[in-house]
Design an enzyme around this catalytic site. Structure first.
Site, PDB file in Angstrom:
ATOM      1  N   HIS A 105      -4.096  -5.009 -11.789  1.00 28.45           N
ATOM      2  CA  HIS A 105      -4.856  -5.597 -10.686  1.00 28.45           C
ATOM      3  C   HIS A 105      -5.739  -6.710 -11.246  1.00 28.45           C
ATOM      4  O   HIS A 105      -6.439  -6.510 -12.247  1.00 28.45           O
ATOM      5  CB  HIS A 105      -5.714  -4.532  -9.999  1.00 28.45           C
ATOM      6  CG  HIS A 105      -6.454  -5.079  -8.820  1.00 28.45           C
ATOM      7  ND1 HIS A 105      -5.839  -5.349  -7.608  1.00 28.45           N
ATOM      8  CD2 HIS A 105      -7.747  -5.432  -8.672  1.00 28.45           C
ATOM      9  CE1 HIS A 105      -6.736  -5.845  -6.769  1.00 28.45           C
ATOM     10  NE2 HIS A 105      -7.895  -5.910  -7.388  1.00 28.45           N
ATOM     11  N   ILE A 144       0.881  -1.167   0.000  1.00 23.99           N
ATOM     12  CA  ILE A 144       0.000   0.000   0.000  1.00 23.99           C
ATOM     13  C   ILE A 144       0.918   1.216   0.000  1.00 23.99           C
ATOM     14  O   ILE A 144       1.859   1.295   0.801  1.00 23.99           O
ATOM     15  CB  ILE A 144      -0.923  -0.018   1.238  1.00 23.99           C
ATOM     16  CG1 ILE A 144      -1.915  -1.176   1.098  1.00 23.99           C
ATOM     17  CG2 ILE A 144      -1.639   1.318   1.392  1.00 23.99           C
ATOM     18  CD1 ILE A 144      -2.749  -1.437   2.339  1.00 23.99           C
ATOM     19  N   THR A 187      -3.482   5.989  -8.188  1.00 24.49           N
ATOM     20  CA  THR A 187      -3.833   7.141  -7.353  1.00 24.49           C
ATOM     21  C   THR A 187      -3.736   6.709  -5.900  1.00 24.49           C
ATOM     22  O   THR A 187      -3.478   5.533  -5.616  1.00 24.49           O
ATOM     23  CB  THR A 187      -5.269   7.637  -7.668  1.00 24.49           C
ATOM     24  OG1 THR A 187      -6.169   6.530  -7.500  1.00 24.49           O
ATOM     25  CG2 THR A 187      -5.374   8.167  -9.082  1.00 24.49           C
ATOM     26  N   LEU A 214      -6.315   2.751  -2.783  1.00 24.06           N
ATOM     27  CA  LEU A 214      -5.868   1.402  -3.164  1.00 24.06           C
ATOM     28  C   LEU A 214      -6.695   0.829  -4.318  1.00 24.06           C
ATOM     29  O   LEU A 214      -7.927   0.802  -4.258  1.00 24.06           O
ATOM     30  CB  LEU A 214      -5.980   0.468  -1.948  1.00 24.06           C
ATOM     31  CG  LEU A 214      -5.603  -1.002  -2.191  1.00 24.06           C
ATOM     32  CD1 LEU A 214      -4.115  -1.134  -2.440  1.00 24.06           C
ATOM     33  CD2 LEU A 214      -6.033  -1.870  -1.014  1.00 24.06           C
ATOM     34  N   ASP A 215      -5.975   0.347  -5.354  1.00 27.69           N
ATOM     35  CA  ASP A 215      -6.612  -0.306  -6.497  1.00 27.69           C
ATOM     36  C   ASP A 215      -7.703   0.547  -7.148  1.00 27.69           C
ATOM     37  O   ASP A 215      -8.744   0.043  -7.583  1.00 27.69           O
ATOM     38  CB  ASP A 215      -7.172  -1.692  -6.100  1.00 27.69           C
ATOM     39  CG  ASP A 215      -6.055  -2.632  -5.660  1.00 27.69           C
ATOM     40  OD1 ASP A 215      -4.928  -2.497  -6.154  1.00 27.69           O
ATOM     41  OD2 ASP A 215      -6.315  -3.497  -4.798  1.00 27.69           O
ATOM     42  N   GLN A 246      -4.292 -13.371 -19.635  1.00 27.51           N
ATOM     43  CA  GLN A 246      -4.703 -12.061 -20.167  1.00 27.51           C
ATOM     44  C   GLN A 246      -3.826 -10.943 -19.614  1.00 27.51           C
ATOM     45  O   GLN A 246      -3.529  -9.967 -20.311  1.00 27.51           O
ATOM     46  CB  GLN A 246      -6.185 -11.796 -19.860  1.00 27.51           C
ATOM     47  CG  GLN A 246      -7.122 -12.792 -20.495  1.00 27.51           C
ATOM     48  CD  GLN A 246      -6.919 -12.920 -22.003  1.00 27.51           C
ATOM     49  OE1 GLN A 246      -6.695 -11.921 -22.695  1.00 27.51           O
ATOM     50  NE2 GLN A 246      -6.986 -14.130 -22.518  1.00 27.51           N
TER      51      GLN A 246
HETATM   52  C1  GAR Z   1      -0.592 -10.627 -10.621  1.00 22.01           C
HETATM   53  O1  GAR Z   1      -1.713 -11.447 -10.770  1.00 22.01           O
HETATM   54  C2  GAR Z   1      -1.014  -9.191 -10.420  1.00 22.01           C
HETATM   55  O2  GAR Z   1      -2.140  -8.834 -11.157  1.00 22.01           O
HETATM   56  C3  GAR Z   1      -1.292  -9.170  -8.943  1.00 22.01           C
HETATM   57  O3  GAR Z   1      -0.288  -9.949  -8.369  1.00 22.01           O
HETATM   58  C4  GAR Z   1       0.124 -10.944  -9.313  1.00 22.01           C
HETATM   59  C5  GAR Z   1       1.622 -10.848  -9.460  1.00 22.01           C
HETATM   60  O4  GAR Z   1       2.092 -11.855 -10.300  1.00 22.01           O
HETATM   61  N1  GAR Z   1      -1.315  -7.842  -8.413  1.00 22.01           N
HETATM   62  C6  GAR Z   1      -2.104  -7.434  -7.432  1.00 22.01           C
HETATM   63  O5  GAR Z   1      -2.858  -8.173  -6.841  1.00 22.01           O
HETATM   64  C7  GAR Z   1      -1.988  -5.960  -7.074  1.00 22.01           C
HETATM   65  N2  GAR Z   1      -3.071  -5.542  -6.248  1.00 22.01           N
HETATM   66  P1  GAR Z   1       3.505 -11.716 -11.004  1.00 22.01           P
HETATM   67  O6  GAR Z   1       4.507 -11.360  -9.896  1.00 22.01           O
HETATM   68  O7  GAR Z   1       3.771 -13.059 -11.592  1.00 22.01           O
HETATM   69  O8  GAR Z   1       3.404 -10.618 -12.024  1.00 22.01           O
END
Ligand code: GAR
Length: 201
Positions: free
Chosen positions: A109, A92, A141, A144-145, A173
């Site tokens: 996200h 965060i 921003t 969060l998210d 995706q």
């Molecule tokens: C991904 O799914 C990303 O979208 C998520 O963490 C994972 C990281 O995977 N991010 C969040 O949840 C952010 N709030 P990666 O390290 O293999 O890219």
């Protein structure tokens, strides 16, 4: 040549997708650094193997968010990035940090925002019984998210999905949408007006 700094906390598969796409498509960018808040982030080895400078600012070693974000900011700014890419960076962020990178920090996200912020998004989607889930790339921003949405892709939620199968379908995706959004930024095609992102042709 635009400079990009990518922040990770773990696996780094989105970082890897961006680096590989940038190399394969010969983007006019320099991946200036990959920075992690965890020394054991698996993605660091991949980046180092590609000759990308890596750095670790260990979040656990700081007493509060402000001091960590200040240290992280000064490390990032050593590389003078045009764009900061959060790729599974599980922190965060303080308002001051976010403000410093306003309009030049993207996040991915794993949900169709504004649904399912925070952690465990795939289980949240299953629990809610939605029939469509997906992924969002957005400007960061202070909330969060949240933040102006650059791109989204939806995937179906299937009858027998588990958190695992659903997250795999979304991740495929993620690896397509994030490089595409980063390239649009690099090409100067993204603008924000009244909280909405416009993508020029
Ligand atoms: C991904 O799914 C990303 O979208 C998520 O963490 C994972 C990281 O995977 N991010 C969040 O949840 C952010 N709030 P990666 O390290 O293999 O890219």
């Amino acid at each position: 040549m635009k400079k990009i700094v990518i922040l990770i906390s773990g696996r780094g598969s989105n970082m890897q997708a961006i680096v590989e796409t940038a190399l394969a498509q010969q983007w006019p960018v320099q991946i200036a650094a990959v920075i992690s808040n965890r020394a054991d982030a698996a993605g660091l080895a991949y980046a180092a193997g590609k000759g990308i400078p890596t750095a670790v600012v260990v979040s656990k070693q700081f007493a509060d968010r402000e001091s960590f974000d200040a240290a992280l900011q000064s490390k990032i700014d050593e590389f003078a990035p045009d764009l900061v890419v959060l790729a599974g960076f599980m922190r965060i962020l303080t308002a001051g940090f976010v403000k410093h990178y306003a309009g030049r920090m993207l996040n991915i996200h794993p949900s169709l925002l504004p649904s399912f912020v925070g952690l465990g998004t795939h289980q949240q989607a299953l629990d809610a019984g939605v029939k469509l889930h997906g992924v969002t790339v957005h400007f960061v921003t202070a909330e969060l998210d949240h933040g102006p949405i650059v791109a989204q892709v939806a995937v179906p939620v299937l009858e027998d999905d588990t958190e695992d199968t659903l997250s795999q379908r979304v991740l495929v995706q993620e690896h397509l949408i994030y490089p595409q959004a980063v390239l649009q930024f690099v090409e100067g095609r993204l603008s924000i007006k009244d909280g909405r992102v416009h993508v020029s042709k």
